[in-house]
Design an enzyme around this catalytic site. Structure first.
Site: not given
Length: 277
Positions: A132, A164, A194
């Protein structure tokens, strides 16, 4: 990635954006006049971005002289003189905002990172960034994270496999996607998956996962995850992490804590550049 080339690219793009065909206001001042300037930090901060700052002025005046009073990564208090400059007055005027933009932004990242690193000192947990970042400044911001004492997660989609929830759904489940990742991963590329609950954690461990991201788990769930994993994989906490709770998260025994706000929710450090009379 070659950081020198990245600095050159960043600075060229930033100067092109700001200067364009020429600095109309700086041209109001006499040509060839030498000037002296001082940069002061108005905030408590961890300084980062000196190479970008220097490169801006050297691109405009190859003879500019920069004298830094603080080291890269050094903590400073409000009112600290960071550096002095001596060079062509038009070059100093033109480069001022671009150079300060780099320094204030990267120092903000380093400052935030240092706060988190200090907060978990004495635990096993490392503080990491994620992707990010500001577009075009990923290498620079990740450099600032390291300067602040943190560690980098993957640089981009090309240097690691991070599975993810949407990858799991699209591939048909944890076991299926792990098997495909293990089959296709290039040499030297690490794999992380994840998980959102203990069923997925157990399945990932059984599938041979060695790096697992615990997504938005509670403190109690993280402690249980550490217990269940029993050292078979590196565990990373992510989601909802603040300075108020990062110490408690670190004390659960996780190995890594990744924090998007290090590079996403930054407040620029207050800097001022002043010319001598």
């Amino acid at each position: 990635m070659d950081i020198a080339s990245e600095i050159e690219r960043n600075v060229a793009a930033a100067l092109a954006e700001d200067v364009g065909a020429g600095d109309l206001t700086a041209q109001l001042t006499p040509a060839g006049r030498e000037a002296h300037a001082t940069v002061i930090c108005r905030d408590a901060a961890t300084i980062a971005g000196r190479p970008w700052f220097d490169a801006v002025f050297r691109a405009l005046d190859e003879h500019v002289r920069l004298d830094w009073k603080v080291n890269e990564g050094e903590k400073v208090t409000p009112g600290t003189v960071l550096c002095t400059l001596q060079g062509d007055s038009r070059a100093l005027l033109t480069g001022e905002r671009t150079a300060l933009n780099f320094l204030q932004t990267l120092s903000a990242v380093a400052t935030a990172t240092r706060q988190y690193v200090d907060a978990v000192a004495g635990t096993r947990a490392a503080i990491l960034d994620i992707r990010k970042t500001l577009p075009g400044l990923r290498v620079a911001q990740k450099y600032a994270v390291r300067t602040g004492g943190g560690m980098n997660h993957r640089m981009g989609l090309y240097d690691a496999i991070v599975i993810k929830e949407n990858h799991i759904a699209a591939a048909g489940g944890v076991s299926a996607v792990m098997a495909e990742a293990q089959r296709t991963a290039p040499a030297g590329v690490w794999i992380q998956i994840e998980v959102e609950n203990f069923a997925q954690l157990d399945e990932a461990l059984n599938a041979g996962a060695t790096m697992i991201l615990l997504d938005n788990m509670s403190i109690a769930q993280m402690r249980e995850a550490v217990k269940r994993t029993a050292g078979r994989a590196k565990l990373e906490a992510s989601g909802g992490i603040t300075l108020a709770n990062v110490r408690e998260i670190a004390e659960t025994g996780v190995d890594r804590i990744s924090i998007g706000s290090l590079t996403k929710d930054i407040k620029a450090v207050d800097l001022s550049m002043r010319f001598a009379a």
